[in-house]
Design a protein around this motif. Sequence first.
Motif, PDB file in Angstrom:
ATOM      1  N   ASP A  71      -4.209  -2.470  -3.833  1.00  0.00           N
ATOM      2  CA  ASP A  71      -5.453  -1.894  -4.356  1.00  0.00           C
ATOM      3  C   ASP A  71      -5.212  -0.825  -5.426  1.00  0.00           C
ATOM      4  O   ASP A  71      -6.145  -0.444  -6.132  1.00  0.00           O
ATOM      5  N   GLU A  96      -1.136 -14.266  -3.603  1.00  0.00           N
ATOM      6  CA  GLU A  96      -1.719 -13.511  -2.479  1.00  0.00           C
ATOM      7  C   GLU A  96      -1.616 -14.321  -1.183  1.00  0.00           C
ATOM      8  O   GLU A  96      -2.549 -14.382  -0.381  1.00  0.00           O
ATOM      9  N   TRP A 130       0.388 -11.538   0.728  1.00  0.00           N
ATOM     10  CA  TRP A 130      -0.570 -10.429   0.591  1.00  0.00           C
ATOM     11  C   TRP A 130      -0.350  -9.439   1.736  1.00  0.00           C
ATOM     12  O   TRP A 130      -1.109  -9.360   2.675  1.00  0.00           O
ATOM     13  N   ASN A 167      -9.358 -11.600 -12.883  1.00  0.00           N
ATOM     14  CA  ASN A 167      -9.333 -12.053 -11.490  1.00  0.00           C
ATOM     15  C   ASN A 167     -10.663 -12.721 -11.131  1.00  0.00           C
ATOM     16  O   ASN A 167     -11.733 -12.171 -11.431  1.00  0.00           O
ATOM     17  N   ASN A 215      -5.847 -15.017 -12.553  1.00  0.00           N
ATOM     18  CA  ASN A 215      -5.623 -15.107 -11.102  1.00  0.00           C
ATOM     19  C   ASN A 215      -6.899 -15.602 -10.420  1.00  0.00           C
ATOM     20  O   ASN A 215      -7.992 -15.137 -10.722  1.00  0.00           O
ATOM     21  N   HIS A 273      -2.092  -5.672 -10.805  1.00  0.00           N
ATOM     22  CA  HIS A 273      -3.303  -6.351 -10.303  1.00  0.00           C
ATOM     23  C   HIS A 273      -4.399  -5.308 -10.183  1.00  0.00           C
ATOM     24  O   HIS A 273      -4.191  -4.341  -9.472  1.00  0.00           O
ATOM     25  N   ARG A 294       0.875  -1.181   0.000  1.00  0.00           N
ATOM     26  CA  ARG A 294       0.000   0.000   0.000  1.00  0.00           C
ATOM     27  C   ARG A 294       0.909   1.227   0.000  1.00  0.00           C
ATOM     28  O   ARG A 294       1.652   1.447   0.962  1.00  0.00           O
TER      29      ARG A 294
HETATM   30  C1  XIL Z   1      -8.340  -6.967  -1.060  1.00  0.00           C
HETATM   31  C2  XIL Z   1      -7.436  -5.931  -0.415  1.00  0.00           C
HETATM   32  O1  XIL Z   1      -6.457  -6.577   0.331  1.00  0.00           O
HETATM   33  C3  XIL Z   1      -8.210  -4.985   0.452  1.00  0.00           C
HETATM   34  O2  XIL Z   1      -7.385  -3.902   0.863  1.00  0.00           O
HETATM   35  C4  XIL Z   1      -9.426  -4.449  -0.312  1.00  0.00           C
HETATM   36  O3  XIL Z   1     -10.202  -3.692   0.568  1.00  0.00           O
HETATM   37  C5  XIL Z   1     -10.250  -5.557  -0.895  1.00  0.00           C
HETATM   38  O4  XIL Z   1      -9.425  -6.360  -1.708  1.00  0.00           O
HETATM   39  N1  XIL Z   1      -8.548 -11.324  -3.746  1.00  0.00           N
HETATM   40  C6  XIL Z   1      -7.945 -10.357  -4.522  1.00  0.00           C
HETATM   41  C7  XIL Z   1      -7.487  -9.111  -3.892  1.00  0.00           C
HETATM   42  O5  XIL Z   1      -7.681 -10.600  -5.703  1.00  0.00           O
HETATM   43  O6  XIL Z   1      -7.553  -8.012  -4.771  1.00  0.00           O
HETATM   44  C8  XIL Z   1      -8.229  -8.796  -2.622  1.00  0.00           C
HETATM   45  O7  XIL Z   1      -7.591  -7.668  -2.018  1.00  0.00           O
HETATM   46  C9  XIL Z   1      -8.236  -9.997  -1.704  1.00  0.00           C
HETATM   47  C10 XIL Z   1      -8.919 -11.169  -2.363  1.00  0.00           C
END
Ligand code: XIL
Length: 367
Positions: free
Chosen positions: A65, A267, A311, A149, A198, A101, A41
Amino acid sequence: MARHHYWFSACLVCVLASTGSAQTLRKAADRAGVLIGTAVRPSQFSERRYASVLAREFNMVEPEDALKWWVVRPDRHTYDFRAGDKVVRFAQAHQMQVRGHCLVWGRDNPDWLTRGHFTSRQLSHFLRDHISRVMKHYGDQVFAWDVVNEALDENGKLRDSIWYNQPGIGLAASGTAYIEQVFRWAHKACPGALLFYNEAEGETVNRKSDAIYAMVKDFKERGVPIDGVGLQMHISGNDIENESMTASISANIARLAALGIQVHITEFDVSVPVDSSGLASRDDLKQQADIYRGVVRACLENAGCTAIQTWGFTDRYSWIRSHSRGTRGQALLFDRDYEPKAAYQAVLSELSAGRVLSYPRSVHPSN
Ligand code: XIL
């Protein structure tokens, strides 16, 4: 003779790996020939400890994000790359790779898009433009993209989404055709980038991963430009059979890699139950370390698994607390004070052991 050669070089790698004590994940991963990354972040870069641990331990970053539609597309006409650019600048300053992403997802889209009652024709136009503008903005600064995704549900069926069938980009009745279409657009926009599908909960051999496998096989056979599958690897560290889970993950990685694509773990986190002050039990943290170890090993024993990404990296900042409404947490490699946890030591020791010795014969390229 060739086999002889292989075992000889394998031993050499083994000796090198065990004598040179790699003290960071990054050094160990460089030596093992795998990328070790984390979601980031950019608002945290100004925190000294965050930035220094990040640069020291990882050779890859991915915006958690900052490249999602709701950030990049505040309104229909605007592209806002400020947050994404910060991630790329940090990576460049510290010689790290960047994963992008994500370009197409049924979630985390802005209201103007989801509530705009657009036609399929308009959505198709928006999406093509989005993919092209975002990928071209970053060019070769982003080496790999999660193009699509989470398009599948737990049974391996396509999820309803604005891009697929609500109303979709015009390919609603045609199965994976909309996914194929966006991969073709992505390849056209940036032919040099690696393009990934993904997905969550398709890590082991199960109905969802069977569907991913079938889709990628079909795409490869028909020349659809796809380079890899991202296995998210959000694991709940209690109700699982550790050994059979990692064996199944390894088998799934091996079958995907056999299609001629790369696998990235994208992740990775292992959440454990926490009390009201956010703390987990010692036993759960030990089991967590075992799970981290098993998954890293499953990646390293498959030549096609080329990146391992967590993640986030500190329990200070992780999506798990809010996602689980405070019931789970402590999912990452460093604690809230940036001290390495047992999970960190487990990952470090697996990476330090290197990848060559662990190849099962069935997936080693020389077999
Ligand atoms: C999550 C983030 O970690 C959060 O900060 C956001 O509020 C919501 O998304 N799968 C994914 C990610 O592909 O983009 C998600 O990330 C978690 C689940």
